[in-house]
Design a protein around this motif. Structure first.
Motif, short mmCIF file in Angstrom:
data_model
loop_
_atom_site.label_atom_id
_atom_site.label_comp_id
_atom_site.label_asym_id
_atom_site.label_seq_id
_atom_site.Cartn_x
_atom_site.Cartn_y
_atom_site.Cartn_z
N MET A 16 0.83 -1.21 0.00
CA MET A 16 0.00 0.00 0.00
C MET A 16 0.86 1.26 0.00
O MET A 16 0.53 2.25 -0.64
CB MET A 16 -0.95 0.00 1.20
CG MET A 16 -2.05 -1.06 1.14
SD MET A 16 -3.10 -0.93 -0.34
CE MET A 16 -2.41 -2.20 -1.40
N LYS A 17 1.98 1.21 0.71
CA LYS A 17 2.89 2.36 0.69
C LYS A 17 3.49 2.54 -0.70
O LYS A 17 3.66 3.67 -1.17
CB LYS A 17 3.99 2.17 1.73
CG LYS A 17 3.50 2.32 3.17
CD LYS A 17 4.60 2.04 4.18
CE LYS A 17 4.05 2.10 5.60
NZ LYS A 17 5.07 1.74 6.61
N MET A 18 3.80 1.42 -1.37
CA MET A 18 4.29 1.50 -2.74
C MET A 18 3.21 2.08 -3.67
O MET A 18 3.51 2.75 -4.65
CB MET A 18 4.72 0.12 -3.24
CG MET A 18 5.94 -0.46 -2.56
SD MET A 18 7.43 0.56 -2.79
CE MET A 18 7.50 1.44 -1.23
N ALA A 19 1.95 1.80 -3.34
CA ALA A 19 0.84 2.31 -4.15
C ALA A 19 0.55 3.78 -3.86
O ALA A 19 -0.16 4.43 -4.63
CB ALA A 19 -0.42 1.47 -3.90
N GLY A 20 1.08 4.29 -2.72
CA GLY A 20 0.95 5.73 -2.48
C GLY A 20 0.17 6.16 -1.26
O GLY A 20 -0.17 7.34 -1.13
N VAL A 21 -0.11 5.23 -0.32
CA VAL A 21 -0.81 5.62 0.91
C VAL A 21 -0.06 5.09 2.14
O VAL A 21 0.60 4.06 2.07
CB VAL A 21 -2.27 5.12 0.93
CG1 VAL A 21 -3.10 5.81 -0.14
CG2 VAL A 21 -2.36 3.61 0.81
#
Length: 314
Positions: A16-21
């Motif tokens: 999710m961090k890689m996806a931007g959140v």
């Protein structure tokens, strides 16, 4: 023994961090804390001498993803986040008594959830948003749109209804073979969880019993409070009203949804009037966003793009 669901959480969080959140916890008021996933670019790390992380206001149109009853926010919407973050500032809350969000207030109504979600959104700098609500989250989203029309610009609702009336509750539970909402949505055993999944999914899902057991341990916390949420959800038929929503509403449905059947969605479309549209996704049940995420995301992005085009042309 290691809980397999808990062990997978760090991987999901990394994805999710890689996806931007990224996760961000908000104290709305003493005794009430709500967890959010917020855009990475909104988080400003503390400068030298500062103690707290700060949030910047969103830089793109905001999409708020509101989860259902059987999982916390990021688990529910794991396949949608990455499809949205390029063009939108995505916020994923955990409603109260889910995913670490907690309150000492006694109210358990959808209105209460909506009010505190709005308070949390204001704390993280959101002034306007499109709300995407699934199942229980759809009912909370309808309350948000009714009470805060200046905040909620439009809605996408999947597998949900305006309100859980006596008649809808009794009809659905009887048809599905459950004696109460708690029996359906608060499983106590592997057998109970399998029964929930069998009515929620179009295709039969197979997981080892160990994984079912671990999911029960991780996702079904705060059982007393969640049972109270379910109790507060049902209202008398005579108390049910149909608000006049100024927002555009898109009903995005699994055509094989057995919990809230297509007929309910079509009836709701007629009741809500000309601002409401319906779109069915074939070979998908109640868990449409998880069963057919690519199709769901395409339909969702098309609706969001149409909203942007409308705003440009105004």
């Amino acid at each position: 023994m290691v809980n397999l669901v808990a062990a997978q959480k760090p991987l999901l969080h990394w994805l999710m961090k890689m996806a931007g959140v990224r996760p961000y916890s908000v104290e709305i008021e003493p005794g009430t804390v709500m967890n959010f996933w917020v855009p990475c670019e909104a988080i400003r790390e503390p400068k030298k001498g500062e103690k707290n992380t700060h949030l910047e206001k969103p830089t793109k149109p905001v999409v708020l993803l509101v989860h259902g009853f059987a999982a916390e926010g990021i688990v529910t919407w794991q396949f949608q986040v990455g499809a949205l973050t390029k063009n939108y500032s995505v916020y994923v809350p955990d409603l109260l008594f889910f995913g670490g969000s907690i309150t000492d207030k006694p109210d358990r109504s959808p209105t209460f959830q909506a009010e505190y979600l709005v308070k949390g959104l204001r704390k993280v700098g959101v002034e306007k948003c499109v709300v995407v609500g699934f199942s229980y989250g759809g009912m909370v989203a309808f309350k948000m749109a009714e009470l805060y029309p200046d905040l909620v610009e439009a809605m996408v609702v999947s597998g949900s209804i305006l309100a859980m009336t006596d008649s809808i509750s009794v009809e659905s539970l009887t048809r599905l073979g459950f004696s109460s909402s708690s029996e359906l949505l608060l499983p106590n055993s592997v057998k109970d969880l399998k029964a929930l999944l069998s009515v929620a999914a179009y295709k039969k899902l197979w997981f080892p019993d160990r994984l079912h057991k671990d999911y029960l341990e991780v996702m079904f916390t705060n059982r007393k409070e969640r049972a109270e949420l379910l109790e507060a959800l049902v209202i008398s038929n005579k108390d049910a009203t149909i608000p006049s929503f100024p927002q555009r509403i898109h009903l995005l449905w699994g055509e094989e949804d057995q919990i809230f059947k297509q007929e309910l969605a079509h009836n709701m479309k007629e009741q809500l009037g000309g601002n409401t549209t319906f779109q069915g996704i074939e070979k998908a049940g109640h868990l449409v966003h998880l069963e057919r995420p690519c199709v769901y995301n395409r339909c969702l992005n098309q609706f969001l793009a149409s909203l942007l085009a409308e705003n440009v042309n105004k």
